[in-house]
Scaffold this motif. Structure first.
Motif, PDB file in Angstrom:
ATOM      1  N   ILE A 205       1.057  -1.675  -0.231  1.00 12.19           N
ATOM      2  CA  ILE A 205       0.316  -0.311   0.107  1.00 12.19           C
ATOM      3  C   ILE A 205       1.296   1.452  -0.055  1.00 12.19           C
ATOM      4  N   ALA A 206       2.061   0.754   0.597  1.00  8.14           N
ATOM      5  CA  ALA A 206       2.467   2.686   0.749  1.00  8.14           C
ATOM      6  C   ALA A 206       3.063   2.912  -0.512  1.00  8.14           C
ATOM      7  N   SER A 207       3.861   1.551  -1.209  1.00  2.00           N
ATOM      8  CA  SER A 207       4.578   1.875  -2.988  1.00  2.00           C
ATOM      9  C   SER A 207       3.439   2.042  -3.514  1.00  2.00           C
ATOM     10  N   ILE A 208       2.144   1.465  -3.581  1.00  2.00           N
ATOM     11  CA  ILE A 208       0.477   2.079  -4.065  1.00  2.00           C
ATOM     12  C   ILE A 208       0.520   3.945  -4.165  1.00  2.00           C
ATOM     13  N   LEU A 209       0.864   3.892  -2.852  1.00  2.41           N
ATOM     14  CA  LEU A 209       0.423   5.142  -2.706  1.00  2.41           C
ATOM     15  C   LEU A 209       1.540   6.440  -3.404  1.00  2.41           C
ATOM     16  N   THR A 210       2.644   6.071  -3.290  1.00  4.77           N
ATOM     17  CA  THR A 210       3.226   7.078  -3.810  1.00  4.77           C
ATOM     18  C   THR A 210       2.855   7.634  -5.424  1.00  4.77           C
ATOM     19  N   ALA A 211       2.358   7.236  -5.614  1.00  3.58           N
ATOM     20  CA  ALA A 211       2.022   7.972  -7.904  1.00  3.58           C
ATOM     21  C   ALA A 211       1.005   8.808  -6.871  1.00  3.58           C
ATOM     22  N   VAL A 212       0.162   8.840  -5.582  1.00  2.00           N
ATOM     23  CA  VAL A 212      -0.558   9.596  -5.564  1.00  2.00           C
ATOM     24  C   VAL A 212      -0.458  11.022  -4.757  1.00  2.00           C
ATOM     25  N   ALA A 213      -0.021  10.668  -3.356  1.00  2.00           N
ATOM     26  CA  ALA A 213       0.478  11.646  -2.427  1.00  2.00           C
ATOM     27  C   ALA A 213       1.363  12.240  -2.523  1.00  2.00           C
ATOM     28  N   LYS A 214       1.401  13.170  -1.521  1.00  2.00           N
ATOM     29  CA  LYS A 214       2.327  14.207  -1.634  1.00  2.00           C
ATOM     30  C   LYS A 214       4.006  13.215  -0.643  1.00  2.00           C
ATOM     31  N   GLU A 215       3.220  12.891   0.584  1.00  2.00           N
ATOM     32  CA  GLU A 215       4.513  12.547   1.137  1.00  2.00           C
ATOM     33  C   GLU A 215       3.776  10.791   1.738  1.00  2.00           C
ATOM     34  N   VAL A 216       4.900  10.132   1.811  1.00  2.00           N
ATOM     35  CA  VAL A 216       4.377   8.071   1.842  1.00  2.00           C
ATOM     36  C   VAL A 216       5.344   8.147   3.516  1.00  2.00           C
ATOM     37  N   TYR A 217       4.826   7.680   4.897  1.00  2.00           N
ATOM     38  CA  TYR A 217       6.207   7.063   5.363  1.00  2.00           C
ATOM     39  C   TYR A 217       5.434   5.937   5.700  1.00  2.00           C
ATOM     40  N   ILE A 218       6.134   4.825   6.633  1.00  2.00           N
ATOM     41  CA  ILE A 218       6.381   3.556   6.650  1.00  2.00           C
ATOM     42  C   ILE A 218       6.815   3.369   7.874  1.00  2.00           C
ATOM     43  N   SER A 219       6.164   2.934   9.130  1.00  2.00           N
ATOM     44  CA  SER A 219       6.484   2.713  10.060  1.00  2.00           C
ATOM     45  C   SER A 219       6.711   1.486  11.155  1.00  2.00           C
ATOM     46  N   HIS A 220       7.627   1.022  11.619  1.00  2.00           N
ATOM     47  CA  HIS A 220       8.302  -0.497  10.863  1.00  2.00           C
ATOM     48  C   HIS A 220       9.012  -1.418  12.300  1.00  2.00           C
ATOM     49  N   GLY A 221       9.645  -2.374  12.891  1.00  2.00           N
ATOM     50  CA  GLY A 221       9.991  -1.975  14.107  1.00  2.00           C
ATOM     51  C   GLY A 221      11.510  -2.678  12.862  1.00  2.00           C
ATOM     52  N   GLU A 222      11.637  -3.711  13.038  1.00  2.00           N
ATOM     53  CA  GLU A 222      12.673  -4.581  12.794  1.00  2.00           C
ATOM     54  C   GLU A 222      12.735  -4.811  11.386  1.00  2.00           C
ATOM     55  N   HIS A 223      11.378  -5.828  11.405  1.00  2.00           N
ATOM     56  CA  HIS A 223      11.574  -6.395   9.854  1.00  2.00           C
ATOM     57  C   HIS A 223      10.499  -5.979   9.121  1.00  2.00           C
ATOM     58  N   LYS A 224      11.167  -5.888   8.048  1.00  2.00           N
ATOM     59  CA  LYS A 224      10.081  -5.135   6.943  1.00  2.00           C
ATOM     60  C   LYS A 224       9.808  -6.174   5.567  1.00  2.00           C
ATOM     61  N   PHE A 225       8.898  -6.119   4.481  1.00  2.00           N
ATOM     62  CA  PHE A 225       8.700  -7.420   3.643  1.00  2.00           C
ATOM     63  C   PHE A 225       8.776  -6.831   2.762  1.00  2.00           C
ATOM     64  N   GLY A 226      10.351  -6.743   2.515  1.00  2.00           N
ATOM     65  CA  GLY A 226      10.445  -6.570   0.956  1.00  2.00           C
ATOM     66  C   GLY A 226      10.583  -4.653   0.376  1.00  2.00           C
TER      67      GLY A 226
END
Length: 414
Positions: A205-226
């Protein structure tokens, strides 16, 4: 020795696990009655613009959104002996998966065995390992009771949102949703969006939003899927919200317009009578032998509660395990099964909420254990080989081909 007896088996749900269950039940000569709450097969793979209540006044089950691509290549998302048609890529769109399920159902003539628009009201254990199932016809409101020899719960894991308790989140109002309610990117055009959670849906979803949003942030711990690409800004876990400001664990802050919680789901079985003996505690379903069999009433199975797996092949071996297991449902005592569960859980050393996580490093051993325990055919090793390879080599621009039971090849998408 296990003795084959023709059984009347109830299957709850006609999604990926339910369809495979119907097919395997019929294949083994059992009578099979499946119940689906919607008017379609495919479960969560069905897209709908509805987010809250469906046309029958019930909570929407599907969490499907526009633009979703599978987070695994289709080569590890196939039912055994039923490959996808040749495509130009391995990471496919949700409508491709749904089309695949329709073809599977057509080939094995599964639709006549499904009662659509049926809400399960209650499941109650009866003496001698039997079951009473009450269902409501959503068109007529009539309630019918069925007596069954076994029950297979195949309702999926992605319909009841899990929302973390972050201080200040109660003040966010309409600025926040869970990914279950996300459908398309349009409402986020020109907005500052904070995505919380970096599992498959969060990253996608974060990746999809980059096409339309002004800024996109993703908050997470140590592990990130891709990977999300350089347009998405990584942030640590959120400590609190103050109005439209998120305060992170490292003390940094950002302003946002919208928040999307991609924080997973809760297991929920409201139709199970207390006598079934199932309790969900911190997302640990207590207690399921091999993540499948209800140890209180071993003619009840839960198919597909495990996660971080190759879904369709793993559903299939769970189903085959259960259908072999119920030939002699008391081959193991309740004490033996509980000991096996607790030893396995303690060995993993994870929080309760991750009890049913299998993951890249354990899928092979788990599947082999199922096959060994009841002497059934194991999964093809190539499924595990490719799944394990992808752990450090995921690239949606790659295409895969299964060569034989052990080998696959990799090429670039043209």
């Amino acid at each position: 020795m296990a003795v084959f007896v023709i059984m009347k088996i109830g299957v709850i749900g006609a999604g990926a696990a339910g369809l495979a269950s119907i097919k395997r039940c019929l294949e083994q000569g059992h009578q099979c009655l499946a119940f689906e709450q919607t008017d379609k097969i495919g479960g969560t793979w069905n897209y709908t613009d509805n987010t809250d209540i469906d046309d029958n006044g019930l909570p929407v089950h599907s969490s499907m959104y526009q633009g979703l691509r599978t987070n695994l290549p289709k080569e590890v998302m196939e039912y055994p002996d039923f490959p996808y048609e040749e495509m130009d890529r391995s990471y496919i769109e949700h409508n491709n998966v749904l089309d695949y399920m329709h073809k599977f159902a057509a080939k094995y003539n599964l639709i006549p065995h499904i009662k659509f628009l049926r809400q399960i009201i209650e499941i109650i254990p009866l003496p001698n390992d039997k079951w009473s199932l009450k269902e409501r016809n959503l068109k007529t409101n009539g309630i019918t009771e069925h007596n069954l020899d076994a029950v297979m719960i195949c309702v999926g894991n992605y319909s009841v949102p899990n929302l973390p308790n972050i201080p200040g989140s109660e003040t966010l109002g309409t600025r926040v949703i869970h990914s279950h309610y996300y459908r398309k990117s349009d409402p986020y055009k020109g907005k500052k969006v904070l995505v919380i959670g970096a599992g498959p849906s969060g990253v996608d979803i974060a990746s999809i939003l980059t096409a339309v949003a002004k800024e996109v942030y993703i908050s997470h711990g140590e592990h990130k899927f891709g990977k999300t690409g350089h347009e998405v800004v990584d942030k640590p876990l959120v400590e609190s919200f103050k109005g439209n400001v998120a305060v992170f664990k490292d003390g940094s802050e950002i302003e946002f317009d919208n928040v999307i919680f991609c924080t997973g789901y809760q297991y929920s079985y409201p139709f199970l009578n207390a006598e079934c003996g199932i309790i969900v505690e911190d997302n640990w379903i207590k207690y399921l032998y091999k993540h499948i069999v209800n140890i209180e009433h071993p003619t009840m199975a839960f198919i597909g509660v495990i996660f971080k797996i190759c879904p369709l092949p793993m559903f299939d071996i769970q189903i085959r395990f259960f259908l072999e297991f119920i030939k002699d449902p008391h081959r193991f005592s309740k004490k033996e099964m509980l000991t096996d569960i607790l030893e396995s859980f303690n060995k993993k050393g994870v929080p309760n909420r991750l009890c049913h996580m299998i993951g890249n490093h354990c899928q092979r051993s788990y599947a082999e254990d199922l096959a060994r325990t009841v002497q059934i055919k194991p999964l093809r090793p190539v499924i595990h080989n490719l799944f394990e390879y992808l752990f450090n080599n995921k690239n949606v621009k790659k295409k895969y081909k299964i060569i034989n039971d052990e080998e696959f090849n990799e090429s670039n998408v043209v």
